[in-house]
Design a protein around this motif. Structure first.
Motif, short mmCIF file in Angstrom:
data_model
loop_
_atom_site.label_atom_id
_atom_site.label_comp_id
_atom_site.label_asym_id
_atom_site.label_seq_id
_atom_site.Cartn_x
_atom_site.Cartn_y
_atom_site.Cartn_z
N PHE A 1 -64.60 5.49 2.93
CA PHE A 1 -65.83 4.95 2.39
C PHE A 1 -65.57 3.69 1.58
CE2 PHE A 1 -68.99 4.80 -1.06
CZ PHE A 1 -70.14 4.73 -0.31
N GLY A 2 -64.53 3.74 0.74
CA GLY A 2 -64.20 2.58 -0.08
C GLY A 2 -63.81 1.38 0.76
N LEU A 3 -63.03 1.62 1.81
CA LEU A 3 -62.59 0.53 2.69
C LEU A 3 -63.81 -0.15 3.32
CD1 LEU A 3 -59.93 -0.67 4.16
CD2 LEU A 3 -60.71 0.69 6.10
N ALA A 4 -64.74 0.67 3.79
CA ALA A 4 -65.92 0.11 4.46
C ALA A 4 -66.84 -0.58 3.44
CB ALA A 4 -66.68 1.20 5.20
N LEU A 5 -67.01 0.05 2.28
CA LEU A 5 -67.92 -0.51 1.27
C LEU A 5 -67.43 -1.87 0.78
CD1 LEU A 5 -70.34 -0.10 -0.65
CD2 LEU A 5 -68.76 0.99 -2.24
N SER A 6 -66.15 -1.94 0.47
CA SER A 6 -65.61 -3.20 -0.01
C SER A 6 -65.55 -4.21 1.13
CB SER A 6 -64.22 -2.94 -0.61
OG SER A 6 -63.67 -4.10 -1.09
N GLY A 7 -65.37 -3.73 2.35
CA GLY A 7 -65.42 -4.62 3.51
C GLY A 7 -66.80 -5.24 3.66
N ALA A 8 -67.84 -4.44 3.38
CA ALA A 8 -69.21 -4.95 3.49
C ALA A 8 -69.47 -6.03 2.45
CB ALA A 8 -70.21 -3.81 3.31
N ARG A 9 -68.84 -5.89 1.28
CA ARG A 9 -68.96 -6.93 0.26
C ARG A 9 -68.31 -8.22 0.73
NH1 ARG A 9 -65.12 -8.36 -3.15
NH2 ARG A 9 -63.97 -6.45 -2.84
N GLN A 10 -67.15 -8.08 1.38
CA GLN A 10 -66.41 -9.27 1.80
C GLN A 10 -67.03 -9.95 3.00
OE1 GLN A 10 -62.05 -8.45 1.93
NE2 GLN A 10 -62.61 -6.62 0.81
N ASN A 11 -67.53 -9.17 3.92
CA ASN A 11 -68.13 -9.77 5.11
C ASN A 11 -69.02 -8.78 5.85
OD1 ASN A 11 -68.66 -11.07 7.60
ND2 ASN A 11 -66.84 -12.33 7.29
N GLU A 12 -70.32 -8.95 5.65
CA GLU A 12 -71.30 -8.05 6.26
C GLU A 12 -71.21 -8.06 7.79
OE1 GLU A 12 -75.14 -8.17 3.44
OE2 GLU A 12 -75.45 -8.40 5.57
N ASP A 13 -71.06 -9.26 8.35
CA ASP A 13 -71.01 -9.38 9.81
C ASP A 13 -69.86 -8.57 10.38
OD1 ASP A 13 -73.21 -10.94 10.12
OD2 ASP A 13 -72.12 -12.83 9.94
N ARG A 14 -68.75 -8.59 9.65
CA ARG A 14 -67.58 -7.85 10.12
C ARG A 14 -67.91 -6.36 10.24
NH1 ARG A 14 -64.82 -7.54 13.52
NH2 ARG A 14 -64.24 -9.69 13.26
N LEU A 15 -68.59 -5.84 9.21
CA LEU A 15 -68.94 -4.41 9.22
C LEU A 15 -69.84 -4.08 10.41
CD1 LEU A 15 -68.76 -1.88 7.16
CD2 LEU A 15 -67.41 -3.91 6.82
N ARG A 16 -70.87 -4.90 10.61
CA ARG A 16 -71.79 -4.63 11.72
C ARG A 16 -71.05 -4.71 13.04
NH1 ARG A 16 -75.64 -7.78 8.66
NH2 ARG A 16 -76.93 -6.27 7.55
N THR A 17 -70.13 -5.66 13.13
CA THR A 17 -69.44 -5.87 14.40
C THR A 17 -68.51 -4.70 14.73
OG1 THR A 17 -69.45 -8.18 13.78
CG2 THR A 17 -68.23 -7.63 15.72
N VAL A 18 -68.06 -3.97 13.74
CA VAL A 18 -67.27 -2.79 14.07
C VAL A 18 -68.16 -1.54 14.12
CG1 VAL A 18 -65.14 -3.74 13.12
CG2 VAL A 18 -66.53 -2.24 11.69
N GLY A 19 -69.47 -1.74 14.05
CA GLY A 19 -70.39 -0.63 14.29
C GLY A 19 -70.84 0.11 13.05
#
Lengths: 250, 327
Positions: B197-215
């Motif tokens: 959860f932390g990896l994804a949450l902080s990833g969303a802060r760094q780059n939203e597009d990246r999160l969406r692109t990995v689903g």
């Protein structure tokens, strides 16, 4: 299976008076690399966005794996197996190379709402991530912070993250941009082998790469596809030469 | 062990050593200050989950702090006045038991965070800051104009609530309890930061597009983070009310939201011990400089300016250097 993996039917998109996509129909068949070329401002990025899910077409549909995905958002399409790489690297810059790859593997596997265990010690995710990094040759950089990678290495990492998704189709927006001759050649070789895993819709400015790789090429000019065909057909097409290749292909 | 871990351990040791000395030297005021640091740090740890990991600049965390406070105030005031909270359809009585109060505080603030989050997480940037601020102020004015529970004057609770097996009237024991809560939450929060959860949450802060692109859709991640964050700050609110044996609408005010944010920024955004260091520094400054001049906040402002301009990692960042994310 010869059904196309990805199909767009008469996609139209306008921004005010500007028609960025005019009745675009194209398909991506299993095992092929389908290149999309066209001058700057032809509407390539707009088309990619509509296929990936970031932008809704005004008219027309997008089909992926035989299903109408026009109404699905980017994340849902990604979960179905549509892997996109960006023109400008979209990576988590504070994360290490490994963390970025693990994030991809996590998205593919699901189970984001786990709050306790160390995700980097999750063997499934980690081995999927390491395998992908190994394939693009970034294993040595696994511990490097992504923001410190060279431009070329970031492009490779984009591809590696796409690999972790175990995709059914790749959508690559100028993967060669800024790679330099050597890197471009290496990536061309890599993508060449990748088409058997999943077909690639490739937007690319590097004409050497396009003609070396593409099974089919579509030419987009002013939001419209003016020709689709094999590399040889596109080279010979007078309309294409006039509109596009004439200036760039000496 | 990396440098940040060593610094965290030193802070934890200091946090324990100072009150031990205070007990030995018979300085009850220091013990109260240390308790205040622990509770405010806890509120900051809550905000840090939203702000540090998620990049959600909430300027309304006083809402949850206040809800936690009023959960304590309302339950305890009914208990001390021997009036049930509700008689029909079922009888609900107040309570003086801390575990029950904590549970109510956590659930109520989590629910509030869910409602506020659903509405405000559709925006981002300045709009998110303004909407969370607006919700906080709404609750502030609601508390002021709600006469049943003291309105503007707040609620006084005569005797501190109890915890099974402890004498909470003894400052040292109450301090130990607050420390225990703080350290448990710090441990959980360190696990959270390293989790999927932390990896994804902080990833969303760094780059939203990246999160969406990995689903992964960022909205649900952020909502869950906001709820966890609000619940932790709500728990801190309940403890704070118990420390003062008093609840008032000021717990809801935007000054409080600002203060919680200052702890996080002073100590180091997204650093595990950032809010602890920040709250400690804040309280120490308040009492050392407050003794010299009643305009001590001028110095606080200058310090904050210095941190924002020259030491973006806050106190922890300055001492520990760059964040190590790989292990």
């Amino acid at each position: 299976m010869t059904d196309p993996v990805l199909v767009t039917h008469d996609i139209c998109k306008s921004f005010g008076a500007l028609q960025a996509s005019r009745d675009i129909s194209l398909d991506l068949r299993p095992g092929e690399i389908h290149a999309l070329i066209g001058p700057n401002g032809a509407g390539k990025s707009t088309l990619i966005k509509q296929i990936a899910g970031g932008l809704r077409p005004d008219r027309g549909t997008v089909q992926f794996l035989g299903r109408d995905v026009t109404a699905l958002d980017t994340a849902a399409r990604a979960r179905m197996g549509l892997a996109r790489t960006f023109q400008i690297s979209a990576l988590a810059m504070e994360y290490t190379v490994l963390q970025n790859a693990v994030l991809g593997a996590l998205g593919a596997r699901g189970g984001v709402f786990r709050f306790f265990g160390n995700v980097l010690k999750d063997n499934d995710l980690r081995s999927a991530a390491e395998a992908a990094l190994d394939r693009v040759g970034l294993s040595d950089q696994a511990g490097t912070v992504t923001g410190e990678l060279s431009h070329g290495q970031r492009r490779l990492l984009e591809v590696a993250v796409a690999l972790t998704l175990r995709p059914k189709a790749f959508l690559m927006d100028e993967p060669m941009a800024g790679l330099g001759a050597d890197g471009s050649k290496r990536l061309t070789g890599f993508l060449d082998g990748l088409r058997d895993e999943a077909p690639i819709l490739l937007v690319e400015h590097d004409m050497d790469a396009v003609f070396a790789l593409a099974d089919r090429i579509s030419v987009l000019v002013y939001g419209q596809i003016i020709a689709t065909g094999t590399a040889a057909e596109i080279r010979e097409n007078p309309e294409v030469r006039k509109a596009y290749l004439g200036e760039e292909d000496q | 062990m990396n440098r940040e871990t060593i610094i965290n351990l030193l802070i934890a040791l200091g946090l324990i050593a100072v009150p031990l000395w205070a007990i030995w030297a018979d300085e009850p005021f220091i013990i109260t200050l240390a308790t205040k640091v622990a509770i405010l740090a806890l509120a900051g740890v809550g905000l840090n989950i939203a702000l540090g990991l998620g990049g959600l600049v909430s300027f309304g965390h006083a809402a949850f702090f206040g809800i936690g406070g009023y959960a304590m105030g309302i339950l305890a005031s009914h208990a001390q006045n021997y009036t049930p909270m509700m008689e029909w359809p079922l009888l609900i009585e107040g309570t003086k038991s801390m575990p029950v109060i904590w549970l109510v505080a956590v659930l109520a603030s989590a629910l509030a965070a869910l409602l506020i989050g659903v509405l405000s997480l559709r925006t981002s940037g300045v709009y998110f800051i303004m909407i969370t601020l607006a919700f906080g102020q709404m609750l502030y004015y609601f508390a002021i104009s709600w006469p049943a529970y003291g309105g503007e004057d707040g609620l006084s609770i005569y005797v501190r609530n109890g915890f099974p097996g402890l004498n909470t009237l003894d400052p040292a024991q109450f301090l130990a309890l607050c420390y225990a809560v703080l350290f448990v939450v710090l441990f959980l929060s360190s696990r959270l930061a390293k989790s999927a959860f932390g990896l994804a949450l902080s990833g969303a802060r760094q780059n939203e597009d990246r999160l969406r692109t990995v689903g992964i859709e960022p909205f649900r991640l952020r909502l869950v983070a906001f709820v966890i964050s609000g619940a932790v700050t709500g728990l801190a609110g309940a403890l704070y009310a118990d420390l003062n044996r008093f609840v008032s609408p000021t717990m809801f005010s935007w000054h409080m939201s600002g203060e919680i944010m200052v702890f996080v920024i002073l100590g180091g955004v997204a650093r595990l011990f950032g809010p602890v260091a920040g709250a400690a520094l804040f309280i120490v400054m308040e009492h050392l400089l407050g003794g010299i001049s009643e305009y001590w906040q001028v110095f606080l402002g200058l310090t904050l300016l210095g941190v924002v301009l020259f030491a973006r990692g806050g106190l922890i960042g300055t001492l520990a250097g760059r964040k190590v994310t790989h292990d």
